[in-house]
Design a protein around this motif. Structure first.
Motif, PDB file in Angstrom:
ATOM      1  N   GLN A  16      -3.025  48.669 -21.362  1.00 32.11           N
ATOM      2  CA  GLN A  16      -3.859  47.977 -20.370  1.00 32.11           C
ATOM      3  C   GLN A  16      -3.110  47.682 -19.068  1.00 32.11           C
ATOM      4  OE1 GLN A  16      -7.626  46.823 -21.230  1.00 32.11           O
ATOM      5  NE2 GLN A  16      -6.861  48.846 -21.705  1.00 32.11           N
ATOM      6  N   CYS A  17      -2.472  48.713 -18.526  1.00 29.68           N
ATOM      7  CA  CYS A  17      -1.868  48.604 -17.202  1.00 29.68           C
ATOM      8  C   CYS A  17      -2.970  48.485 -16.156  1.00 29.68           C
ATOM      9  CB  CYS A  17      -1.023  49.852 -16.940  1.00 29.68           C
ATOM     10  SG  CYS A  17      -0.624  50.156 -15.212  1.00 29.68           S
ATOM     11  N   ASN A  18      -2.804  47.577 -15.224  1.00 35.23           N
ATOM     12  CA  ASN A  18      -3.766  47.436 -14.131  1.00 35.23           C
ATOM     13  C   ASN A  18      -3.522  48.525 -13.090  1.00 35.23           C
ATOM     14  OD1 ASN A  18      -5.253  45.203 -15.032  1.00 35.23           O
ATOM     15  ND2 ASN A  18      -3.753  43.761 -14.213  1.00 35.23           N
ATOM     16  N   CYS A  19      -4.470  49.447 -12.988  1.00 33.32           N
ATOM     17  CA  CYS A  19      -4.446  50.495 -11.969  1.00 33.32           C
ATOM     18  C   CYS A  19      -5.329  50.028 -10.809  1.00 33.32           C
ATOM     19  CB  CYS A  19      -4.980  51.802 -12.553  1.00 33.32           C
ATOM     20  SG  CYS A  19      -5.216  53.134 -11.346  1.00 33.32           S
ATOM     21  N   ASP A  64       3.463  53.318 -19.350  1.00 32.72           N
ATOM     22  CA  ASP A  64       2.092  52.833 -19.146  1.00 32.72           C
ATOM     23  C   ASP A  64       1.716  52.747 -17.675  1.00 32.72           C
ATOM     24  OD1 ASP A  64       4.119  50.825 -19.291  1.00 32.72           O
ATOM     25  OD2 ASP A  64       2.612  49.251 -19.365  1.00 32.72           O
ATOM     26  N   HIS A  65       2.678  53.039 -16.784  1.00 31.48           N
ATOM     27  CA  HIS A  65       2.398  53.023 -15.346  1.00 31.48           C
ATOM     28  C   HIS A  65       2.467  54.409 -14.718  1.00 31.48           C
ATOM     29  CE1 HIS A  65       2.552  48.542 -14.762  1.00 31.48           C
ATOM     30  NE2 HIS A  65       3.087  48.666 -15.963  1.00 31.48           N
ATOM     31  N   ILE A  66       2.835  55.438 -15.489  1.00 31.20           N
ATOM     32  CA  ILE A  66       3.036  56.776 -14.889  1.00 31.20           C
ATOM     33  C   ILE A  66       2.340  57.921 -15.628  1.00 31.20           C
ATOM     34  CG2 ILE A  66       5.281  56.080 -13.934  1.00 31.20           C
ATOM     35  CD1 ILE A  66       6.611  57.796 -16.149  1.00 31.20           C
ATOM     36  N   PHE A 152       0.741  43.421  -4.719  1.00 25.72           N
ATOM     37  CA  PHE A 152       0.604  44.185  -5.952  1.00 25.72           C
ATOM     38  C   PHE A 152       1.985  44.179  -6.607  1.00 25.72           C
ATOM     39  CE2 PHE A 152      -2.631  45.434  -3.025  1.00 25.72           C
ATOM     40  CZ  PHE A 152      -3.783  45.444  -3.807  1.00 25.72           C
ATOM     41  N   ALA A 153       2.119  43.362  -7.665  1.00 28.57           N
ATOM     42  CA  ALA A 153       3.438  42.974  -8.167  1.00 28.57           C
ATOM     43  C   ALA A 153       3.942  43.813  -9.333  1.00 28.57           C
ATOM     44  CB  ALA A 153       3.420  41.505  -8.573  1.00 28.57           C
ATOM     45  N   GLY A 154       3.143  44.750  -9.824  1.00 21.70           N
ATOM     46  CA  GLY A 154       3.603  45.507 -10.981  1.00 21.70           C
ATOM     47  C   GLY A 154       3.981  44.573 -12.120  1.00 21.70           C
ATOM     48  N   ASP A 155       5.067  44.886 -12.802  1.00 16.72           N
ATOM     49  CA  ASP A 155       5.511  44.054 -13.923  1.00 16.72           C
ATOM     50  C   ASP A 155       6.660  43.120 -13.525  1.00 16.72           C
ATOM     51  OD1 ASP A 155       3.629  45.427 -15.322  1.00 16.72           O
ATOM     52  OD2 ASP A 155       4.995  46.279 -16.805  1.00 16.72           O
ATOM     53  N   THR A 156       6.800  42.857 -12.231  1.00 15.37           N
ATOM     54  CA  THR A 156       7.836  41.912 -11.787  1.00 15.37           C
ATOM     55  C   THR A 156       7.363  40.479 -11.988  1.00 15.37           C
ATOM     56  OG1 THR A 156       8.836  43.469 -10.238  1.00 15.37           O
ATOM     57  CG2 THR A 156       9.177  41.124  -9.800  1.00 15.37           C
ATOM     58  N   LEU A 157       6.157  40.175 -11.522  1.00 20.15           N
ATOM     59  CA  LEU A 157       5.627  38.808 -11.594  1.00 20.15           C
ATOM     60  C   LEU A 157       4.256  38.821 -12.241  1.00 20.15           C
ATOM     61  CD1 LEU A 157       5.933  35.779 -10.765  1.00 20.15           C
ATOM     62  CD2 LEU A 157       4.785  36.395  -8.615  1.00 20.15           C
ATOM     63  N   PHE A 158       4.095  37.984 -13.261  1.00 17.72           N
ATOM     64  CA  PHE A 158       2.811  37.821 -13.938  1.00 17.72           C
ATOM     65  C   PHE A 158       2.307  36.399 -13.740  1.00 17.72           C
ATOM     66  CE2 PHE A 158       4.772  41.074 -16.846  1.00 17.72           C
ATOM     67  CZ  PHE A 158       3.910  42.110 -16.501  1.00 17.72           C
ATOM     68  N   PRO A 187       3.397  33.965   2.080  1.00 18.90           N
ATOM     69  CA  PRO A 187       2.539  32.778   2.175  1.00 18.90           C
ATOM     70  C   PRO A 187       1.941  32.407   0.824  1.00 18.90           C
ATOM     71  CG  PRO A 187       2.107  34.270   4.005  1.00 18.90           C
ATOM     72  CD  PRO A 187       3.028  35.003   3.070  1.00 18.90           C
ATOM     73  N   GLY A 188       1.816  31.106   0.582  1.00 15.92           N
ATOM     74  CA  GLY A 188       1.387  30.626  -0.727  1.00 15.92           C
ATOM     75  C   GLY A 188       0.002  31.058  -1.145  1.00 15.92           C
ATOM     76  N   ASP A 189      -0.883  31.335  -0.165  1.00 15.62           N
ATOM     77  CA  ASP A 189      -2.252  31.697  -0.527  1.00 15.62           C
ATOM     78  C   ASP A 189      -2.424  33.192  -0.780  1.00 15.62           C
ATOM     79  OD1 ASP A 189      -1.902  32.543   2.070  1.00 15.62           O
ATOM     80  OD2 ASP A 189      -3.790  31.703   2.825  1.00 15.62           O
ATOM     81  N   VAL A 190      -1.334  33.949  -0.749  1.00 18.83           N
ATOM     82  CA  VAL A 190      -1.434  35.397  -0.982  1.00 18.83           C
ATOM     83  C   VAL A 190      -1.820  35.664  -2.436  1.00 18.83           C
ATOM     84  CG1 VAL A 190      -0.093  37.542  -1.149  1.00 18.83           C
ATOM     85  CG2 VAL A 190       0.157  36.061   0.852  1.00 18.83           C
ATOM     86  N   PRO A 191      -2.930  36.387  -2.688  1.00 24.13           N
ATOM     87  CA  PRO A 191      -3.285  36.760  -4.048  1.00 24.13           C
ATOM     88  C   PRO A 191      -2.267  37.751  -4.619  1.00 24.13           C
ATOM     89  CG  PRO A 191      -5.145  37.049  -2.542  1.00 24.13           C
ATOM     90  CD  PRO A 191      -3.930  36.844  -1.710  1.00 24.13           C
ATOM     91  N   VAL A 192      -2.053  37.654  -5.921  1.00 24.33           N
ATOM     92  CA  VAL A 192      -1.120  38.546  -6.613  1.00 24.33           C
ATOM     93  C   VAL A 192      -1.879  39.320  -7.683  1.00 24.33           C
ATOM     94  CG1 VAL A 192       0.991  38.706  -7.980  1.00 24.33           C
ATOM     95  CG2 VAL A 192       0.771  36.917  -6.237  1.00 24.33           C
ATOM     96  N   VAL A 193      -1.939  40.635  -7.529  1.00 26.19           N
ATOM     97  CA  VAL A 193      -2.478  41.517  -8.559  1.00 26.19           C
ATOM     98  C   VAL A 193      -1.303  41.945  -9.428  1.00 26.19           C
ATOM     99  CG1 VAL A 193      -3.680  43.682  -9.037  1.00 26.19           C
ATOM    100  CG2 VAL A 193      -4.341  42.291  -7.051  1.00 26.19           C
ATOM    101  N   CYS A 194      -1.330  41.557 -10.691  1.00 31.95           N
ATOM    102  CA  CYS A 194      -0.210  41.810 -11.603  1.00 31.95           C
ATOM    103  C   CYS A 194      -0.376  43.157 -12.309  1.00 31.95           C
ATOM    104  CB  CYS A 194      -0.115  40.684 -12.622  1.00 31.95           C
ATOM    105  SG  CYS A 194      -0.002  39.038 -11.882  1.00 31.95           S
ATOM    106  N   GLY A 195       0.720  43.638 -12.889  1.00 37.62           N
ATOM    107  CA  GLY A 195       0.683  44.917 -13.583  1.00 37.62           C
ATOM    108  C   GLY A 195      -0.109  44.888 -14.874  1.00 37.62           C
ATOM    109  N   HIS A 196      -0.273  43.713 -15.432  1.00 38.25           N
ATOM    110  CA  HIS A 196      -1.095  43.503 -16.631  1.00 38.25           C
ATOM    111  C   HIS A 196      -1.720  42.119 -16.504  1.00 38.25           C
ATOM    112  CE1 HIS A 196       0.824  46.873 -18.909  1.00 38.25           C
ATOM    113  NE2 HIS A 196       1.892  46.530 -18.184  1.00 38.25           N
TER     114      HIS A 196
END
Length: 214
Positions: A16-19, A64-66, A152-158, A187-196
């Motif tokens: 379930q990698c987020n593409c 799962d990312h490639i 878009f943070a990949g698997d660095t930050l969840f 900036p603090g209000d930046v949305p983060v799309v995580c890798g999972h």
């Protein structure tokens, strides 16, 4: 910019990698971030929206990312982009799959290597690469630049967690430094799309992340 970019994120594959598909609604140029599996689904999404992929970007080279990169490139011609520090992991895709009892075809060679701070254009929009080693040596996040930035943070930050560091090339000190020095300066209000998993924001993780919070 008058029009908002097209953004579609969906989980693919058994892990379930987020593409994410990002596109300029005017030019229809698109970026695919982490085409990790289910290439037919990714290609259908591009076709349904009448989008032309101009780059396949990878946050890192875990299988799962490639895994779908080969098929998506073969269909679209879009270049495969990856930080060079993850090339050994990328080339070992069949071995990675075998470790999980899966099978994967050898990947196509990546195209021009990603560089820290590089800007990747699609239509009127730009993504900026941020090299964030720790989960893997070549882990890279991407920021959609403009009035309403998105990470878009990949698997660095969840959400309330960080990427694993017990796999090949993982480094706990490095991932914490990457998060605090390169991501938490946004900036603090930046949305983060995580890798999972679910999305979050920079501010939420600064306050509530038990691993990387300040």
């Amino acid at each position: 910019m008058s029009a908002e970019p097209i953004i579609e994120t969906f989980p693919v594959g058994p892990l379930q990698c987020n593409c994410t598909i990002l596109a300029d609604p005017v030019s229809r140029e698109a970026i695919v971030i982490d085409p990790g599996d289910e290439p037919e689904r990714i290609l259908r999404a591009l076709e349904a929206a009448k989008l032309k992929a101009v780059a396949l970007l990878h946050t890192h080279a875990h299988l799962d990312h490639i895994t779908a990169s080969r098929a998506v490139k073969e269909s679209t011609g879009a270049p495969i982009r990856l930080h060079p520090a993850d090339r050994p992991l990328y080339d070992a895709l069949p071995e990675q799959a075998a470790f999980f009892g899966l099978r994967a075809e050898a990947p196509l060679p990546p195209d021009a290597p990603l560089a820290d701070a590089e800007r990747i254009r699609f239509g009127a929009y730009t993504l900026r690469a941020i090299h964030t080693p720790g989960h893997t040596p070549g882990s890279t996040c991407f920021v959609l630049e403009g009035d309403h930035p998105i990470l878009f943070a990949g698997d660095t930050l969840f959400r309330r967690s960080i990427g694993r560091t017990d796999l090949w090339g993982g480094d706990t000190d490095a991932i914490l430094a990457s998060i605090r020095e390169k991501l938490f300066v946004l900036p603090g209000d930046v949305p983060v799309v995580c890798g999972h998993g679910p999305a979050t924001t920079i501010d939420e993780e600064k306050r509530l992340n038990p691993f990387a919070g300040l």
